[in-house]
Design an enzyme around this catalytic site. Sequence first.
Site, PDB file in Angstrom:
ATOM      1  N   TYR A  91      -9.680  19.673   4.333  1.00  0.00           N
ATOM      2  CA  TYR A  91     -10.855  20.483   4.642  1.00  0.00           C
ATOM      3  C   TYR A  91     -11.956  19.606   5.242  1.00  0.00           C
ATOM      4  CZ  TYR A  91     -14.814  23.632   3.945  1.00  0.00           C
ATOM      5  OH  TYR A  91     -15.915  24.419   4.132  1.00  0.00           O
TER       6      TYR A  91
ATOM      7  N   LYS B 211     -13.419  19.796   9.108  1.00  0.00           N
ATOM      8  CA  LYS B 211     -14.823  20.136   9.371  1.00  0.00           C
ATOM      9  C   LYS B 211     -15.541  18.969  10.061  1.00  0.00           C
ATOM     10  CE  LYS B 211     -15.570  24.359   7.705  1.00  0.00           C
ATOM     11  NZ  LYS B 211     -16.090  25.455   8.531  1.00  0.00           N
TER      12      LYS B 211
END
Length: 657
Positions: free
Chosen positions: A554, A558
């Site tokens: 994640y 990002k």
Amino acid sequence: MNSLWDDQESATYTSDLAQRVYTSRLLGRDSSLVLHGGGNTSVKISETDIFGDKEEILYVKGSGWDLATIAAAGFAPVRMPHLLRLTQLETLSDLQMANELRRATIDPNAPAPSVEAILHALLPYKFVDHTHADAIISVTNTPDGLDHVGTIYGDQVVVIPYVMPGFDLAKLCAKLFPAQVGPQTIGMVLMNHGLFSFGETAQLAYERMIYLVSLAEQYLTERGAWQIATPAAIPPVRHLRQELAALRHDISVAAGGPMIVATHSDAQSLAFAQRDDLTKIALQGPATPDHIIRTKRVPMIGRDVEAYSRAYAEYFATHAATARQPLTMLDPAPRLIVDPELGVATVGRTVRDAAITEDIYRHTIEIILRATALSSYQALPAPDLFAVEYWDLEQAKLKKGGKPPIFTGEVALVTGAASGIGKACVESLLARGAAVVALDLNPIITTLFGRAEVLGLQCDVSDEVAVDQALEATAKAFGGLDILILNAGIFTANRKISTLSLAEWNRPFKINLDANLIFLREGYPLLKLAPKGGRVVIMGSKNVPAPGPGASTYSASKAALTQLARVAALEWGADNIRVNVLHPDSVYDTGIWTEEMLKGRADSYGMTVEQYKTKNVLRTEVTSHNVGELTAELCGPLFAKTTGAQIPIDGGNDRVI
Ligand code: ZN
């Protein structure tokens, strides 16, 4: 056309005014009679004032009310003697007339009486109904309109030649009506404008309207000029979003601000736009004065906005030269586009304006086709159209307008819009006047917002074909793209790097990174054409500046997205496109967080849910709404000089600070 009168239903409307409300609504139910605030009705009632004196009051439709939904409060009570006396004046400007109508109203809180109030007053019948029925306009907007009206009605109606609505029309009717009225008279035809009917009861006036309109329909039907078959049309086959965005850009420049352009490529619109005689029938102008104000003089045929604006300026200069007072030219942008490939496109400062123009033009198309089938369509001469467009009452309305919301006329697209931050972004953008395309994987998105300003589309953002279709739909619905909010993303389950498979590593990249690359790449040519410059907001994460263990996929996806945004900011600055990143954290009112999960997390920290939600520097809760508001503001004038920025919205995080 059938009467919608219902004995049982009507019995629940017990007073004269209530009966007036009832049949007004019946008229309003039929869009071939009245459209968007068009048409008006009245009833004359004897009342006793506070001194015990009797006075005759005309209850006439107030402006801002629609017949379909009108209530008793929508009728302005005006003193009859004052209205009748006005007709004896030689001249009265329409602004003075509007002022006199106000002065003669017995209730200071009543809406402004219709500009046709005097006309209602001088017809000596208790109930008076007035519509702009399509069938009547189809008949009167022909070179031989008077003959047709004569054949259809004989001495059942009084016929009034065209004069602009307002004092001059009232004056003319005051003169012609008494001279022409006879024992058979049940109505009055206003050439190129509409129809009046009247009677001693609401039912009689209403049913006479239906009867008179039916006669015109029947006349047209007998001449093959009522039901006009739609010939087959060639639908557009190419991608059109780029051209639509360029067209909207030119229109917005001519209009002096961003405009919504809604394209209608249905069979009827395409067939009309592809007619051989299009220039002849479409370039004459709107069907009635009521239609002129919104659709402007003539549609633009094709896409040359510059040529259209030039022609409009010439039209203005010619007619303004003979006007009584100096006039300021309205913006020269078209409000209607008829194009063989696009069909019909309607232009408005808001989605609602564009939709009203669409409604009116659909009726106009039918009127044009019917009049053409009957003999040939003939609109009012240009000076008459000009007089209505530059009516002092309309000019006064323009001056009254307040400051519109900051995103009026602009188009935004939000991904992951069905819940949480994405949904909040849609709401914040709507609140600032934008039209929004809301995308989500969840099919609920198509009906979630339930308003015309939102186009909800189910879309898998990682599917290139689906994104391509969504952007086509965006341009078709609203004309282009000004604001892109890339919010859709996934959070993958905690997993240590030591046990991470390549498949698990790749999965979030597909949504959090690759999908956004597609949106940026495909959105760029549209954003470049945004009249006020393009804006992109990308939802990053606190995990970019402050990652957590177990969240490598994640955090890395990002972080890569943030880097992509920074490069986009560099590459697109010269195109006046701003790209900024928000790093939200601890937003718990989203679909991902259930009460149970929150409780579990709070327990593991030895905190209450309240404490857990506010475990940040400011000890404050961060909501989706907060993020939506900041996202919208980031696209507004406050941040006009900011690009490539990363802004946390997390209540303050000591690892980030
Ligand atoms: Zn009218």
